[in-house]
Enzyme design. Structure first.
Site, short mmCIF file in Angstrom:
data_model
loop_
_atom_site.label_atom_id
_atom_site.label_comp_id
_atom_site.label_asym_id
_atom_site.label_seq_id
_atom_site.Cartn_x
_atom_site.Cartn_y
_atom_site.Cartn_z
N ASP A 48 -5.88 2.09 -16.42
CA ASP A 48 -4.43 2.28 -16.36
C ASP A 48 -4.14 3.64 -15.74
O ASP A 48 -4.80 4.63 -16.07
CB ASP A 48 -3.80 2.25 -17.75
N ASN A 49 -3.14 3.68 -14.84
CA ASN A 49 -2.74 4.92 -14.18
C ASN A 49 -1.24 5.10 -14.32
O ASN A 49 -0.50 4.12 -14.45
CB ASN A 49 -3.09 4.87 -12.69
N HIS A 62 -1.75 2.57 0.16
CA HIS A 62 -3.15 2.80 -0.23
C HIS A 62 -3.85 1.50 -0.60
O HIS A 62 -3.22 0.55 -1.05
CB HIS A 62 -3.22 3.72 -1.45
N LYS A 72 -3.71 -4.93 -8.77
CA LYS A 72 -2.87 -4.03 -9.58
C LYS A 72 -1.72 -4.80 -10.20
O LYS A 72 -1.19 -5.74 -9.61
CB LYS A 72 -2.28 -2.92 -8.70
N HIS A 119 -0.78 -0.96 -0.85
CA HIS A 119 0.32 -0.80 -1.81
C HIS A 119 0.94 0.58 -1.69
O HIS A 119 0.24 1.57 -1.45
CB HIS A 119 -0.20 -1.01 -3.23
N TYR A 132 0.59 1.62 -13.64
CA TYR A 132 -0.11 0.46 -13.10
C TYR A 132 -1.50 0.29 -13.67
O TYR A 132 -2.17 1.24 -14.00
CB TYR A 132 -0.15 0.47 -11.57
N GLU A 143 -11.61 4.79 -0.55
CA GLU A 143 -10.15 4.83 -0.37
C GLU A 143 -9.79 4.71 1.11
O GLU A 143 -10.50 5.19 1.99
CB GLU A 143 -9.54 6.08 -0.99
N LYS A 169 -2.00 14.42 3.10
CA LYS A 169 -3.08 13.44 3.27
C LYS A 169 -2.53 12.11 3.79
O LYS A 169 -3.09 11.51 4.70
CB LYS A 169 -3.79 13.25 1.93
N ASP A 170 -1.41 11.64 3.21
CA ASP A 170 -0.84 10.35 3.62
C ASP A 170 -0.20 10.42 5.00
O ASP A 170 -0.09 9.39 5.67
CB ASP A 170 0.17 9.86 2.59
#
Length: 181
Positions: A48-49, A62, A72, A119, A132, A143, A169-170
């Site tokens: 769980d995050n 991602h 997810k 996502h 999530y 990743e 990063k994104d």
């Protein structure tokens, strides 16, 4: 709970049955047996995050590669977001298509995103808490991602680009046509 499959096979919107009275409300946010029966999957969540973000923060798009791919089950505990799932399954008839669903603390909707999807979400409210479940553990070496404003995907994030906050990063993620799938 009501479960509706989207036009992306295996991707579902879940709406819980809410029991409210003068004291507040109660709802079951997750039940493994019911979830698997309603989605006709054998998904078992192992992690769980949760994230906290402010208005305009966009996290995504991602995904995890290969054996580290993750399904997810996502929801918003506080605030409001646009949640996006992009089908990146090479042999899927909906390859490259996406859904965008408003998730909020008020509507309590959840989205199940199977393995093989990128996502992301953007925060529409002043703040949001996003929660999530994942069916596989995160692996940094697996990743991957796609730039959020890819011109081929044409995702409507419902905010002007000037109001969207993306991590450094994104910002470096490749376009869909160059993504590692």
């Amino acid at each position: 709970m009501t479960v509706t499959e989207t036009h992306l096979k295996g991707c579902f919107i879940l709406e819980p049955k809410i029991f409210g009275d003068s004291r507040g409300y109660f709802f079951e946010s997750f039940n493994q047996t019911h979830f698997n029966k309603l989605t006709q999957t054998d998904t078992i969540f192992v992690q769980d995050n949760e994230s906290f973000s402010t208005k305009g923060v966009l996290r995504g798009l991602h995904y995890q590669l290969g054996e580290y791919a993750q399904a997810k089950l996502v929801r918003v505990v506080a605030g409001r977001v646009i949640d996006v799932a992009v089908d990146i399954r090479l042999k899927s008839p909906t390859f490259g298509e996406h859904i965008a669903v408003e998730l909020s603390a008020d509507n309590k909707k959840q989205v199940f995103i199977p393995r093989g999807f990128a996502h992301g979400f953007v925060v529409l409210s002043d703040t949001a808490v996003f929660s999530y479940k994942c069916d596989n553990y995160y692996n940094k070496t697996a990743e991957a991602g796609i730039i959020y404003n890819d011109p081929d995907l044409k995702i409507n994030w419902q905010l002007p680009d000037s109001d969207i906050l993306v991590s450094d990063k994104d910002k470096l993620l490749p376009q869909f046509s160059n993504a590692r799938l």
